[in-house]
Scaffold this motif. Structure first.
Motif, short mmCIF file in Angstrom:
data_model
loop_
_atom_site.label_atom_id
_atom_site.label_comp_id
_atom_site.label_asym_id
_atom_site.label_seq_id
_atom_site.Cartn_x
_atom_site.Cartn_y
_atom_site.Cartn_z
N ASP A 160 0.85 -1.18 0.00
CA ASP A 160 0.00 0.00 0.00
C ASP A 160 0.89 1.23 0.00
OD1 ASP A 160 -2.47 -1.32 0.10
OD2 ASP A 160 -2.14 -1.74 2.23
N SER A 161 0.28 2.39 -0.20
CA SER A 161 1.04 3.63 -0.11
C SER A 161 1.42 3.87 1.34
CB SER A 161 0.19 4.80 -0.62
OG SER A 161 -0.10 4.63 -1.98
N LEU A 162 2.71 4.09 1.58
CA LEU A 162 3.20 4.20 2.94
C LEU A 162 4.09 5.42 3.07
CD1 LEU A 162 4.15 0.48 3.31
CD2 LEU A 162 2.22 1.59 4.42
N ALA A 163 4.28 5.83 4.30
CA ALA A 163 5.18 6.95 4.55
C ALA A 163 6.58 6.59 4.09
CB ALA A 163 5.19 7.29 6.04
N SER A 164 7.24 7.55 3.43
CA SER A 164 8.57 7.31 2.91
C SER A 164 9.54 7.00 4.04
CB SER A 164 9.06 8.55 2.15
OG SER A 164 10.38 8.38 1.72
N GLY A 165 10.37 6.00 3.84
CA GLY A 165 11.38 5.65 4.82
C GLY A 165 10.91 4.72 5.92
N ASN A 166 9.65 4.32 5.90
CA ASN A 166 9.16 3.41 6.94
C ASN A 166 9.69 2.02 6.66
OD1 ASN A 166 7.79 1.90 8.78
ND2 ASN A 166 5.76 2.68 8.26
N ILE A 167 10.62 1.57 7.49
CA ILE A 167 11.26 0.28 7.25
C ILE A 167 10.25 -0.85 7.29
CG2 ILE A 167 11.82 -0.05 9.69
CD1 ILE A 167 13.87 -1.22 6.64
N HIS A 168 9.19 -0.69 8.07
CA HIS A 168 8.22 -1.77 8.19
C HIS A 168 7.39 -1.96 6.93
CE1 HIS A 168 9.47 -2.14 12.24
NE2 HIS A 168 9.01 -0.96 12.61
N SER A 169 7.45 -0.99 6.02
CA SER A 169 6.78 -1.19 4.74
C SER A 169 7.49 -2.25 3.91
CB SER A 169 6.73 0.12 3.95
OG SER A 169 8.04 0.49 3.56
N ARG A 170 8.72 -2.61 4.30
CA ARG A 170 9.51 -3.57 3.53
C ARG A 170 9.33 -4.99 4.03
NH1 ARG A 170 15.13 -2.98 3.97
NH2 ARG A 170 15.20 -4.14 2.02
N GLU A 171 9.12 -5.15 5.34
CA GLU A 171 9.22 -6.47 5.93
C GLU A 171 7.85 -7.10 6.16
OE1 GLU A 171 11.31 -6.48 9.61
OE2 GLU A 171 11.47 -8.65 9.72
N ARG A 172 7.72 -8.36 5.74
CA ARG A 172 6.56 -9.17 6.10
C ARG A 172 7.06 -10.23 7.08
NH1 ARG A 172 5.56 -5.43 3.52
NH2 ARG A 172 4.15 -5.22 1.74
N ARG A 173 7.04 -9.90 8.35
CA ARG A 173 7.63 -10.79 9.34
C ARG A 173 6.60 -11.82 9.81
NH1 ARG A 173 11.00 -8.72 14.51
NH2 ARG A 173 12.35 -8.07 12.76
N ILE A 174 7.03 -13.04 9.90
CA ILE A 174 6.22 -14.14 10.43
C ILE A 174 6.97 -14.71 11.61
CG2 ILE A 174 5.22 -16.40 9.98
CD1 ILE A 174 4.99 -15.55 7.04
N THR A 175 6.41 -14.49 12.81
CA THR A 175 7.05 -14.94 14.04
C THR A 175 6.34 -16.19 14.55
OG1 THR A 175 7.74 -12.71 14.62
CG2 THR A 175 7.61 -14.31 16.41
N GLY A 176 7.09 -17.20 14.83
CA GLY A 176 6.54 -18.47 15.28
C GLY A 176 6.98 -19.60 14.37
N ASN A 177 6.43 -20.77 14.59
CA ASN A 177 6.81 -21.94 13.81
C ASN A 177 6.20 -21.89 12.42
OD1 ASN A 177 8.15 -22.96 16.06
ND2 ASN A 177 6.31 -24.03 16.78
N VAL A 178 7.00 -22.26 11.41
CA VAL A 178 6.52 -22.40 10.03
C VAL A 178 6.92 -23.79 9.56
CG1 VAL A 178 6.65 -21.55 7.67
CG2 VAL A 178 6.73 -19.93 9.58
#
Length: 799
Positions: A128-146
């Motif tokens: 989506d459109s996000l604030a420039s420089g927001n590092i979290h716009s880059r990461e799709r983190r999945i925490t836990g067992n996969v």
């Protein structure tokens, strides 16, 4: 371990035992199509929070869902981290025919229980459109067992939606598990290029990999980054890095362990180095237990957190990859890449056997330091420049000198003064932007590597006013010089001569420049090495123009840079394609041939730049010039110097646009000394030829086309500018008297630009008469002037 699990319509096969105990009691609710979504077709899913029962498990049934939930928007302050209810999420079916898409939009997902199961389908990012420089716009983190359940034949996909998610990556933080025979595939929707994605898409593993026994395949133009790994969390599975993709090891003390590691062609591995408090090198390492293979030379890229210049201060032997001796190793080669260039040549990659292991090591063995910079060695140590040298220091045991690679640190670095010979005894010497000052009469360096270095010839007690070189004025540097960035030879004194007897080596587009400082008078550089590995360019010029006037002979010592060659091979091997400025002469630089020289490489052009340049041929010698010459600057002529002969057989280009048609003020060719001769019909066409006093046009003994026309110059508005006596002086190029009358064309020019009375032909032998005649092809066509040599009187021939 999941418990009491069953799914209607799912075929688990060999995976049934792993999920037999969990019962799915919930599915994800779906918004109406396109509701709350910028996506064109998929529906949106939301979570049923009615009972928030952590004992429930959830499964996707629809083909396409958007992973955008009310709690999963990203704001400038960061994402809402979503903790997923239920004991497990299961995506897709192992044996089903459908491959549903699940779109993850910005945010992090936390699985507190059994975790996420990847059975079949695609988990795809969407931005989506996000604030420039927001590092979290880059990461799709999945925490836990996969847990990866997808078989090799139908791998589960982690995918990026083209450029709309540039610099977006999946991040797994937990435990990644799979059985043998399973595959997880990371790929792009549309494959880009290295420049467009810059490895900005990929997967980051901050996981326990000890139960990952399947295959992790990273497709083209992506990255696989391994962080926070420890040796007892190694994967027994297989990692495959696709073409133009990179395996990153950014940590300082992590260890990534895998069972098998394979790199496709053009793949790379990146290490990041640091220096700890004890000044020792620190870096992640890689352990491979069963098989390691590369489809082509593998690029090993090194990043230094202390800055590239700190490489030169280190001696190192660092293990990059460890393998047991039983490991199956298939390696074409390694290519070492140090962004910024510093230290690349003084480092080597070495694959050795050490005990029960095979180890790929990064090795760097030594530095050379200027003594005045406060880095001296103990008196018991010897310098690579001789036992009594006070200019160079090092910190390596003397017995290791021949096998040591050195890097220059101090600037400038000088050879020992007052020595006849000063040979470098180390294996190699690398300069990165520093200057090597030659004070000894001769210096030998077996392997000299240059990243933009300068070689300075320092004058000591040489004659500054005449063309004689005392011991201090004549220097010789031998060995091999590999030019990895444009480099310079500078003459800092007056009347200096340097014989660069090094075998030059380079890729294309590298430049070796010879310059003479203002006020240094004339100085010489001879290229006498075996330069078959040279694919670069050569240029020569004084640092500033000499005093007003024309290019002058060397004997005037008029602040000239004189480039000396005794063979056309001095300029290197043929190039892949024609280059107009393979040799670039300007500011009245001179190319001097003291021997007979042939320049006939059709791929190497000669460019004459501002203020012009000279070709000097020694008396009794001939320069045969069959290469293309580009007169690139206005009022900057090519000047023939020396009493020898210049035989022209190539062609000329004129003006900034390098046209074949002559351009006014860009067409100057001056013959100040000696003689010229045409070897082809095109050789002189378009030139404004200025003949100096005592100069000569040679005719006869020419190829067929010249034998019909003589010197051909019909496109120039003024083909000849004659000496003060108004005569074009012509001589016959023949070695013995003729037995009969012979006619030889002199020149062919525009009608009306030359007359018979303006041509003076020297008698080649006594008792021969010479007559000049003119023939016009048509009323407005060119005129050919011909010299006829006729025996007169009695000629007695003895046989």
């Amino acid at each position: 371990m999941l418990s009491k699990f069953c799914l209607i319509g799912m075929s688990w096969g060999v995976m049934a035992a792993a999920v037999a105990d969990v019962v799915v009691t919930n599915t994800l609710a779906q918004f109406p199509n396109n509701s709350e979504s910028s996506l064109s077709t998929p529906g949106n899913w939301t979570l049923g929070y009615a009972d928030d029962d952590l004992h429930n498990s959830y499964v996707f049934h629809a083909d396409t869902y958007s992973g955008r939930c009310w709690a999963n928007y990203v704001t400038a302050a960061g994402p809402k981290i979503m903790t997923i209810p239920g004991r497990a999420w299961v995506l897709g079916t192992v044996g089903g025919s459908a491959s549903p898409f699940y779109y993850l939009r910005n945010g992090w997902l936390v699985f507190p229980n059994e975790g996420l199961f990847l059975a079949r389908g695609t988990l795809q990012t969407w931005a989506d459109s996000l604030a420039s420089g927001n590092i979290h716009s880059r990461e799709r983190r999945i925490t836990g067992n996969v847990t990866v359940l997808s078989p090799d034949a139908n791998p589960y996909h982690l995918r990026f939606n083209g450029v709309s998610t540039t610099n977006c990556f999946f991040s797994f933080n937990g435990k990644l598990s799979s059985a043998e025979g399973t595959t997880l595939l990371v790929k792009q929707t549309a494959v880009g290029t290295v420049d467009s994605v810059d490895y900005g898409q990929g997967i980051r593993l901050m996981s326990d990999l000890s139960d990952f026994r399947g295959t992790l395949k990273v497709d083209k133009y992506l990255f696989l980054e391994a962080m926070n790994q420890v040796s007892d969390k190694a994967s027994p599975g297989t990692f495959n890095i696709g073409g133009h993709s990179v395996l990153r090891l950014p940590g300082m003390s992590d260890t990534l362990g895998v069972g098998e590691l394979a790199f496709d062609a053009d793949a790379a591995i990146e290490y990041t180095f640091g220096i700890d408090s004890s000044k020792k090198l620190t870096c992640s390492s890689l352990a491979v237990s069963r098989a390691f293979s590369t489809a082509a030379p593998l690029t090993v890229r090194l990043f230094n957190t202390q800055g590239t210049n700190s490489w030169v201060l280190m001696e190192m032997s660092y293990p990059l990859i460890r393998m047991p001796k039983t490991c199956d190793v298939t390696l074409d080669d390694f290519v070492l890449d140090v962004p910024g260039g510093s230290g690349i040549i003084s480092m080597n990659l070495v694959l050795d056997e050490e005990g029960d292991e095979k180890v790929l090591r990064l090795v760097r063995q030594g530095t050379v330091v200027h003594s005045t910079r406060g880095m001296t060695t103990a008196s018991t140590e010897k310098s690579p420049f001789g036992d009594d040298a006070d200019i160079w220091d090092r910190a390596v045991d003397p017995s290791e000198v021949p096998n040591t690679d050195y890097q220059a640190v101090g600037d400038p670095l000088r050879t020992k003064s007052g020595l006849a010979a000063d040979d470098f005894r180390g294996r190699s010497l690398t300069f990165n932007g520093h200057t090597l000052v030659l004070q000894a009469k001769t210096t030998q360096i077996s392997d000299l590597y240059s990243y933009g270095m300068s070689i300075a010839n320092w004058h000591e007690n040489g004659d500054k006013t005449t063309n004689t070189f005392a011991a201090g004025g004549t220097k010789r540097l031998s060995g091999r010089l590999t030019v990895l960035a444009n480099s310079t030879v500078k003459q800092n004194g007056q009347g200096l001569y340097l014989d660069l007897a090094m075998d030059l080596v380079s890729e294309t587009n590298r430049v070796l420049t010879f310059s003479v400082n203002d006020g240094a008078k004339s100085s010489w550089l001879e290229l006498s090495g075996e330069n078959s590995g040279w694919y670069g360019k050569v240029q020569a010029y004084p640092a500033v123009n000499s005093s007003a006037g024309k290019v002058r002979p060397v004997a005037t010592f008029d602040n000239t840079a004189v480039l000396v060659v005794r063979s056309g091979a001095a300029f290197g091997a043929p190039l892949p394609e024609f280059v107009r400025d393979s040799l670039y002469l300007y500011n009245k630089a001179i190319l001097w041939m003291p021997e007979d020289v042939v320049l006939d490489d059709a791929t190497r052009g000669i460019k004459i730049g501002p203020a012009g340049a000279g070709l000097q041929v020694s008396e009794g010698k001939t320069l045969t010039l069959k290469q293309t010459v580009h007169l690139a600057s206005a009022n900057a002529p090519l000047v023939k110097l020396g009493a020898g002969t210049l035989a022209l057989g190539g062609s000329f280009l004129f003006g900034n646009a390098a046209t074949e048609a002559p351009v006014a003020s860009y067409d100057g060719f001056e013959v100040q000394e000696g003689s010229i001769k045409a070897l082809s019909k095109a050789a002189c066409n378009g030139l404004r030829i200025t003949m100096g006093e005592g100069t000569t046009l040679l005719v006869g003994n020419a190829p067929a086309d010249v034998a019909e026309t003589g010197l051909y110059n019909v496109t120039a508005a003024a083909p000849f500018v004659l000496p003060a006596d108004g005569k074009l002086h012509v001589a016959l190029d023949a070695e013995q008297p003729l037995e009969k009358t012979i006619s030889t064309p002199i020149c062919t020019v525009r009608t009306g630009t030359l007359t018979v009375d303006q041509i003076s032909v020297r008698r080649p032998w006594p008792n021969y008469d010479v007559k000049v005649s003119a023939t016009t092809d048509a009323a407005a066509g060119p005129t050919t002037f011909t010299a006829t040599f006729t025996p007169s009187g009695c000629v007695v021939i003895f046989r």
